[in-house]
Design a protein around this motif. Structure first.
Motif, PDB file in Angstrom:
ATOM      1  N   ARG A  88      40.718  83.283  46.015  1.00  0.00           N
ATOM      2  CA  ARG A  88      39.276  83.226  45.841  1.00  0.00           C
ATOM      3  C   ARG A  88      38.818  84.494  45.126  1.00  0.00           C
ATOM      4  NH1 ARG A  88      38.607  81.271  52.002  1.00  0.00           N
ATOM      5  NH2 ARG A  88      40.855  81.600  51.935  1.00  0.00           N
ATOM      6  N   LEU A  89      37.900  84.351  44.176  1.00  0.00           N
ATOM      7  CA  LEU A  89      37.460  85.475  43.363  1.00  0.00           C
ATOM      8  C   LEU A  89      35.963  85.707  43.528  1.00  0.00           C
ATOM      9  CD1 LEU A  89      39.371  84.769  40.026  1.00  0.00           C
ATOM     10  CD2 LEU A  89      40.171  85.972  42.059  1.00  0.00           C
ATOM     11  N   GLY A  90      35.572  86.978  43.402  1.00  0.00           N
ATOM     12  CA  GLY A  90      34.161  87.310  43.498  1.00  0.00           C
ATOM     13  C   GLY A  90      33.820  88.532  42.665  1.00  0.00           C
ATOM     14  N   ILE A  91      32.530  88.759  42.476  1.00  0.00           N
ATOM     15  CA  ILE A  91      32.009  89.931  41.761  1.00  0.00           C
ATOM     16  C   ILE A  91      31.018  90.618  42.674  1.00  0.00           C
ATOM     17  CG2 ILE A  91      30.559  90.695  39.828  1.00  0.00           C
ATOM     18  CD1 ILE A  91      31.686  88.328  38.204  1.00  0.00           C
ATOM     19  N   ILE A  92      31.094  91.943  42.738  1.00  0.00           N
ATOM     20  CA  ILE A  92      30.073  92.726  43.449  1.00  0.00           C
ATOM     21  C   ILE A  92      29.702  93.896  42.551  1.00  0.00           C
ATOM     22  CG2 ILE A  92      31.828  94.008  44.751  1.00  0.00           C
ATOM     23  CD1 ILE A  92      29.670  94.138  47.036  1.00  0.00           C
ATOM     24  N   SER A  93      28.425  93.972  42.211  1.00  0.00           N
ATOM     25  CA  SER A  93      27.995  94.934  41.193  1.00  0.00           C
ATOM     26  C   SER A  93      26.663  95.566  41.569  1.00  0.00           C
ATOM     27  CB  SER A  93      27.865  94.218  39.844  1.00  0.00           C
ATOM     28  OG  SER A  93      27.333  95.073  38.859  1.00  0.00           O
ATOM     29  N   ARG A  94      26.451  96.776  41.065  1.00  0.00           N
ATOM     30  CA  ARG A  94      25.143  97.428  41.185  1.00  0.00           C
ATOM     31  C   ARG A  94      24.222  96.976  40.048  1.00  0.00           C
ATOM     32  NH1 ARG A  94      24.976 102.517  44.153  1.00  0.00           N
ATOM     33  NH2 ARG A  94      23.736 103.452  42.464  1.00  0.00           N
ATOM     34  N   ASN A  95      24.714  96.142  39.134  1.00  0.00           N
ATOM     35  CA  ASN A  95      23.895  95.597  38.056  1.00  0.00           C
ATOM     36  C   ASN A  95      23.061  94.418  38.560  1.00  0.00           C
ATOM     37  OD1 ASN A  95      25.412  97.403  36.638  1.00  0.00           O
ATOM     38  ND2 ASN A  95      26.041  95.980  35.034  1.00  0.00           N
ATOM     39  N   SER A  96      22.129  93.985  37.738  1.00  0.00           N
ATOM     40  CA  SER A  96      21.322  92.816  38.090  1.00  0.00           C
ATOM     41  C   SER A  96      22.126  91.542  37.862  1.00  0.00           C
ATOM     42  CB  SER A  96      20.052  92.764  37.245  1.00  0.00           C
ATOM     43  OG  SER A  96      20.376  92.490  35.887  1.00  0.00           O
ATOM     44  N   LEU A  97      21.756  90.461  38.553  1.00  0.00           N
ATOM     45  CA  LEU A  97      22.429  89.183  38.378  1.00  0.00           C
ATOM     46  C   LEU A  97      22.239  88.668  36.953  1.00  0.00           C
ATOM     47  CD1 LEU A  97      24.009  86.833  39.584  1.00  0.00           C
ATOM     48  CD2 LEU A  97      21.817  85.850  40.336  1.00  0.00           C
ATOM     49  N   ALA A  98      21.027  88.868  36.389  1.00  0.00           N
ATOM     50  CA  ALA A  98      20.759  88.379  35.029  1.00  0.00           C
ATOM     51  C   ALA A  98      21.684  89.045  34.019  1.00  0.00           C
ATOM     52  CB  ALA A  98      19.299  88.637  34.659  1.00  0.00           C
ATOM     53  N   SER A  99      21.916  90.363  34.163  1.00  0.00           N
ATOM     54  CA  SER A  99      22.783  91.062  33.205  1.00  0.00           C
ATOM     55  C   SER A  99      24.242  90.633  33.376  1.00  0.00           C
ATOM     56  CB  SER A  99      22.643  92.573  33.359  1.00  0.00           C
ATOM     57  OG  SER A  99      23.146  93.017  34.604  1.00  0.00           O
ATOM     58  N   ILE A 100      24.660  90.359  34.606  1.00  0.00           N
ATOM     59  CA  ILE A 100      26.028  89.884  34.835  1.00  0.00           C
ATOM     60  C   ILE A 100      26.231  88.537  34.152  1.00  0.00           C
ATOM     61  CG2 ILE A 100      27.652  89.086  36.603  1.00  0.00           C
ATOM     62  CD1 ILE A 100      26.347  91.139  38.517  1.00  0.00           C
ATOM     63  N   ARG A 101      25.298  87.625  34.373  1.00  0.00           N
ATOM     64  CA  ARG A 101      25.427  86.291  33.765  1.00  0.00           C
ATOM     65  C   ARG A 101      25.375  86.366  32.244  1.00  0.00           C
ATOM     66  NH1 ARG A 101      25.381  81.849  36.702  1.00  0.00           N
ATOM     67  NH2 ARG A 101      25.022  81.985  38.959  1.00  0.00           N
ATOM     68  N   LYS A 102      24.524  87.244  31.701  1.00  0.00           N
ATOM     69  CA  LYS A 102      24.441  87.404  30.250  1.00  0.00           C
ATOM     70  C   LYS A 102      25.747  87.927  29.691  1.00  0.00           C
ATOM     71  CE  LYS A 102      22.347  87.335  26.304  1.00  0.00           C
ATOM     72  NZ  LYS A 102      21.992  86.042  25.684  1.00  0.00           N
ATOM     73  N   ALA A 103      26.329  88.920  30.357  1.00  0.00           N
ATOM     74  CA  ALA A 103      27.592  89.484  29.880  1.00  0.00           C
ATOM     75  C   ALA A 103      28.725  88.459  29.952  1.00  0.00           C
ATOM     76  CB  ALA A 103      27.947  90.727  30.694  1.00  0.00           C
TER      77      ALA A 103
END
Length: 557
Positions: A88-103
């Protein structure tokens, strides 16, 4: 040690190339002091409007960075590989969700849907290095944090993972950050190196430890050279040989038997005696550790002991000790035997003596043992797949005729004086045995596929089950290398003793590996590799079918 079942990635600088976000420029734009964490600074601002404006500035920088971001080197291949492993894979970031999805739009083979969890600074918990996000990811994965691997490129990532109890990996991206390296469980320089860490902490398939791992682990643990040790541990070496006083050599072997409960005592003695005989030694002594699951009755244990003794007697061996235990550590009988034998130093056969030009002889046929095990353990399942009772009995009879012992041919080859190496075929079948022989002997091997003998019984059983006989456990067959001028004499001696044998290939120059030809002088042919034995691969499916039939009242005997 917990197995890794999920991998949680930091995003910016981990899954994406580092350097797209200019943190100094962001701090300057929002008035954040140098060195102070940006999110924590924003949250500490006194007015709501100030905080909102700072977030708008941060969002703008992140959006611009997301537009130009690209996958980090090896990121997409790694994500695909880990998903193929069933993690199972996941992402945890201090960035915004919108910027993650855009990238992620700039990734060609990875999409948001590849991740079970995506956590960002928009979620209602404190950002890394606080462990709250790690706990939330674990909750969504349905796993304890100890079964997660957190991969990140900054101190905050490693701190959060450690505080939550997850295993941590620091991705350096070529930078020197001693504090992160000291804090993390592992350090990698690029994402391609993550594969090996995941492999080390993931459940292995059933069967022998893969040879590449065995080779590495042996390199870690081998003691300083011992002049008395003539055959040290190595991939493809099935025995140890120790020089005693004078010219006598003690040869030692230990092997477990975990399949074929019906004849487990016979198997345990025979497979260990086989390996001793391949060194030219005479098997003499046997110790056995017997492990039985709860619910075993005393009569069953006595039956195994009697079988051990009778088989040892037939092989001129003395059963001289061991241990017996009922334990919930096993769910079927397991016998671990240690066999010892002796040989004169000058008659010790070592695989390192094989040379370019030697011919490779193979006795009986492929998968004798595997054919018998499947027939004996899963007769009713095989009937359901279309085999007749007579056919199944014929396959099961291979355990006794020709049997799984290679002592007769080993003794003939050793006595002939023309055998340069011997290796019995066991787990992984002929394909794996040849690879082991090649590695232990230090020479490449060429095989002519049309010369490999496959018993009729094996063919009729393997076909309906979708099993490749070349990868099916094969005790009862022996590989022998001998000088080219002696092939005829050795084959004649074997056949005179009633042992079928064929010359199936030749030894090439130094190196390791198998080259297969369709026939001598013919075109190159495919040569398969088997990460696990074909029996182990299919055993679980057959066992599930067996249990289903038991539950349905049909029963297996």
């Amino acid at each position: 040690m917990p197995h890794i079942k999920a991998v949680l990635f930091d995003f910016d600088g981990t899954l994406t190339e580092p350097g797209n976000l200019d943190f100094d420029a962001i701090r300057k734009a929002i008035g954040c002091p140098a060195g102070r964490p940006i999110l924590e600074f924003i949250r500490a601002l006194p007015g709501a409007e100030q905080r909102a404006e700072a977030v708008r500035v941060l969002d703008r920088f992140e959006a611009e960075a997301a537009e130009i971001s690209r996958p980090n080197h090896g990121a997409e291949d790694m994500v695909r590989s880990l998903k193929n492993r069933g993690l199972r894979l996941g992402i945890i970031s201090r960035n915004s969700l919108a910027s993650i999805r855009k990238a992620l739009e700039n990734f060609k083979r990875v999409r948001p849907e590849d991740f079970c969890v995506i956590l960002s600074r928009d979620d209602p918990f404190a950002p890394k290095p606080d462990p709250q996000g790690i706990y939330e990811a674990a909750r969504r994965f349905g796993l304890p944090p100890q079964e997660m691997l957190l991969v990140g490129d900054f101190t905050f990532d490693i701190e959060a993972g450690r505080r939550a109890g997850a295993r941590t990996v620091f991705l350096s991206n070529g930078r020197l950050l001693p504090d992160c390296e000291a804090l993390a469980d592992h350090t990698i320089h690029n994402l391609e190196e993550l594969e090996e860490i995941v492999r080390l902490h993931s459940a292995l398939p059933q069967g022998k430890l893969p040879n590449d791992l065995l080779r590495r682990f042996l390199g870690d643990i081998l003691p300083d050279p011992d002049t008395a040790l003539l055959i040290p541990p190595a991939v493809g070496e099935d025995v140890a040989a120790v020089r005693l006083q004078g010219e006598e050599v003690l040869v030692l072997k230990s092997d477990p038997v975990t399949f074929a409960a019906e004849a487990i005592g016979h198997y345990a003695v025979t497979v260990n005696a086989n390996d001793l005989a391949t060194s030219g030694a005479d098997p003499r002594w046997l110790l056995a550790t017997l492990l039985f699951p709860p619910g075993t009755c005393a009569a069953e244990i006595r039956e195994v002991m009697v079988s051990l003794r009778e088989t040892a007697d037939r092989n001129c061996m003395t059963l001289c000790g061991g241990h017996t235990e009922i334990t919930d550590a096993v769910n079927r009988p397991v016998v671990v035997a240690c066999a010892c034998g002796t040989v004169e130093a000058g008659r010790l056969i070592q695989k390192k003596n094989m040379r370019e030009g030697d011919r490779i002889l193979f006795t009986k046929g492929v998968a004798v043992e595997g054919t018998a095990i499947l027939a004996r353990d899963f007769g009713e399942a095989l009937t359901a797949w279309g085999l007749t009772g007579a056919q199944i009995e014929k396959c099961a009879a291979l355990l006794t005729e020709p049997g799984i012992s290679v002592l007769p041919e080993s003794r003939i080859a050793a006595k002939s004086g023309c055998a340069t190496a011997m290796h019995d075929v066991t787990e992984g079948g002929l394909a794996t045995a040849l690879e082991e022989l090649s590695e232990a002997g230090g020479n490449r091997i060429r095989i002519f596929r049309d010369r490999i003998p496959v018993l009729e019984e094996t063919q009729m059983l393997c076909l309906p089950l979708g099993i490749d006989p070349l990868g099916l456990i094969g005790s009862g067959s022996l590989l022998i290398t001998c000088r080219p001028g002696e092939v005829g004499r050795l084959l004649a001696a074997l056949r005179e003793a009633g042992i079928d044998a064929a010359c199936i290939g030749e030894v090439l120059g130094e190196g390791a590996g198998i080259e297969a030809l369709a026939c001598e002088g013919g075109k190159a042919a495919h040569w398969p590799k088997f990460p696990v034995d074909e029996l182990a691969r299919i055993y679980g499916k057959l066992l599930a079918g067996k249990n289903t039939q038991v539950q349905n009242g049909h029963g297996f005997r």
